[in-house]
Design an enzyme around this catalytic site. Structure first.
Site, short mmCIF file in Angstrom:
data_model
loop_
_atom_site.label_atom_id
_atom_site.label_comp_id
_atom_site.label_asym_id
_atom_site.label_seq_id
_atom_site.Cartn_x
_atom_site.Cartn_y
_atom_site.Cartn_z
N ASP A 51 36.79 74.55 -46.98
CA ASP A 51 35.98 73.95 -47.85
C ASP A 51 36.99 75.09 -49.46
OD1 ASP A 51 33.62 73.63 -47.28
OD2 ASP A 51 32.96 75.55 -46.80
N GLY A 80 33.97 85.55 -43.08
CA GLY A 80 32.82 85.50 -44.34
C GLY A 80 33.50 83.79 -45.48
#
Length: 303
Positions: free
Chosen positions: A250, A285
């Site tokens: 992403d 994360g």
């Protein structure tokens, strides 16, 4: 306000478990750490775009729960427009297992992401011809509708077909950029994609179907590009230590979108995206690991 990018996609609240290995069937295994944070491919890509200075409008759906509120607040922290995110049901959730070498696997609970419908898509979103970025964590009917409408209004479209699913040939032909990893490329071509050579073959096959710019990402092996003007392998970027690859794809797409919007060449965009995603895997994360433009440091390419 005129937006550079409209991201129409998923928002998930991620539960990350750091563990040495995956448990065997029937085994109870002890994890090392638990982390909880905003995620979802759509939201992640929107945040990386915003971190790199783009004006971003996010369209999606979150739940009427505390997770939904936290997902919205996370986007607003990065000045992402959230007026087109509706609230319905319970939020999507991602369960991510991070292994000791930084690799991961995940399970997605669709939740509110599948409450998004074509009735939530206004043509006003496309009137200034932003780059439209989409993934496959929302209903197929919405993806198809957006691509048809946005293409008809002159927008460029980047589709990240993740998780992989069938895409109608007429829809694929309206896409300008198709980004998939090796697993997704294998699903779309029906042939194994395990190395640079097989990734090139997959990119060629997908290009023949679409005549779009095809990007096959290969993790530490870099990425392969096939477009009308370019056929090339771009190496990955070396890092001091790989901590967590969650969201690296992403981050790559957000950085790629940034340079597309800024009018850079495809080769320049690929090189920049590799640097940005390499930066992201040095922290745990997704969104919390994504760098700003100022934080992106020069790195040496891996041969």
């Amino acid at each position: 306000m005129k937006y550079d990018v409209v991201v129409i996609g998923s928002l998930n609240y991620d539960i990350l478990i750091q563990q040495d290995r995956l448990p065997h069937l029937g085994e109870t295994f002890t994890g090392n750490a638990l982390m909880m944070m905003p995620g979802g491919k759509g939201a992640n890509q929107a945040v990386q775009c915003a971190r790199l200075g783009l004006k971003v409008n996010m369209v999606g759906c979150v739940g009427q729960d505390i997770y939904g509120q936290e997902l919205l607040q996370s986007l607003e922290k990065y000045n992402i427009q959230t007026d087109n995110i509706k609230r319905s049901g319970t939020s999507g959730v991602g369960i991510v297992q991070i292994l000791s070498e930084g690799d991961y696997c995940s399970t997605i609970i669709k939740g509110a992401n599948y409450h998004l419908s074509i009735n939530d898509i206004s043509e006003k979103l496309f009137q200034d011809k932003p780059l439209v970025v989409m993934q496959s964590e929302i209903p197929e009917s919405v993806v198809n509708y957006v691509i048809e409408r946005a293409a008809g209004l002159g927008c460029r479209i980047l589709l990240n077909n993740a998780p992989a699913r069938e895409v109608r040939p007429d829809i694929l032909r309206k896409v300008d950029y198709l980004v998939v990893n090796e697993t997704e490329a294998q699903y779309m071509t029906g042939k194994p994609v395990t190395d640079i050579a097989s990734a090139r073959q997959a990119a060629d096959q997908l290009f023949d179907k679409t005549h779009a710019t095809i990007i096959v990402t290969l993790g530490e092996k870099g990425a392969v590009v096939k477009s009308p003007a370019l056929s090339e392998h771009f190496p990955a970027v070396s890092c001091p230590k790989v901590v967590d690859t969650t969201g690296a794809g992403d981050s790559f797409i957000g950085a790629l979108a940034c340079k597309i919007v800024r009018g850079m060449t495809l080769a320049e965009a690929m090189t920049f995206a590799a640097k940005v995603s390499a930066h992201s895997i040095q922290k745990y994360g997704g969104q919390s690991s994504f760098p700003s433009l100022e934080e992106v440091q020069p790195c040496s390419a891996t041969v």
